[in-house]
Design an enzyme around this catalytic site. Structure first.
Site, PDB file in Angstrom:
ATOM      1  N   CYS A  70       0.837  -1.207   0.000  1.00 29.54           N
ATOM      2  CA  CYS A  70       0.000   0.000   0.000  1.00 29.54           C
ATOM      3  C   CYS A  70       0.871   1.256   0.000  1.00 29.54           C
ATOM      4  CB  CYS A  70      -0.911  -0.030   1.222  1.00 29.54           C
ATOM      5  SG  CYS A  70      -1.782   1.507   1.543  1.00 29.54           S
ATOM      6  N   CYS A  73       0.106   3.671   2.842  1.00 27.11           N
ATOM      7  CA  CYS A  73       0.630   3.157   4.110  1.00 27.11           C
ATOM      8  C   CYS A  73       2.129   3.455   4.221  1.00 27.11           C
ATOM      9  CB  CYS A  73       0.417   1.646   4.209  1.00 27.11           C
ATOM     10  SG  CYS A  73      -1.297   1.108   4.089  1.00 27.11           S
TER      11      CYS A  73
END
Length: 181
Positions: A70, A73
């Protein structure tokens, strides 16, 4: 007049240049390596409180549902690590990797539908709010301050759109974790 340096002077100059190049290369290598290790999702996950310990404690908790792939993230890892260092004595910081099937019950319990997704729990483990996507450090800090003080979160249902799509996997036998058939 000859403009070429003498043989010993040229060797000394070349040796100094070689040593300087080695020192600079080592500094660059270790500087990049330390930064990438110190601000990565892996570093953040290593310092995080385990879910089981956080749920058993009476401290407020922030759960981050994340994945290594991600981009949002990864982008937030440095700020979240700084927040953990600042607030970690008053708030449990939990990291749950959505790619680990162990967390399927928690994915369902907290209705995770995007990552990163942050769930803020008070000391009694009641959900006080969520945030999905890339959240600025200041916004996270304001939520953490309110959580610690026992106040309503100023950004309780924040969704910014910069989230990775995520659909929680179902078990192989097509039952949900809470099915008791």
């Amino acid at each position: 007049m000859d403009s070429q340096p003498s043989q010993p002077a040229a060797k000394t100059r070349n040796l100094i240049i070689a040593i300087a190049a080695i020192i600079l290369a080592a500094a660059l290598f270790f500087g990049i390596k330390l930064d990438s290790q110190g601000n990565s999702l892996g570093a953040l996950a290593k310092t995080a409180t385990s879910y089981e310990v956080a749920i058993a404690s009476d401290k407020p908790t922030m759960i981050e549902f994340y994945a290594d792939w991600c981009a949002s993230c990864q982008a937030m890892a440095k700020d979240n690590l700084a927040l953990e260092r600042e607030y970690g004595d008053r708030v449990n910081f939990v990291m749950l990797n959505v790619d680990n099937n162990k967390w399927l019950p928690e994915l369902e319990q907290y209705n995770v539908d995007g990552i990163p997704e942050f769930v803020f729990l008070d000391g009694a483990k009641n959900t006080q709010g969520t945030a999905i996507g890339t959240v600025p450090k200041q916004i996270m800090a304001e939520n953490l301050e309110a959580l610690i003080a026992g106040n309503d979160l100023p950004h309780a249902q924040l969704v910014d759109g910069n989230a990775s799509q995520f659909n929680a996997p179902k078990p192989a036998d097509n039952t949900a974790p809470r099915d008791h058939g």
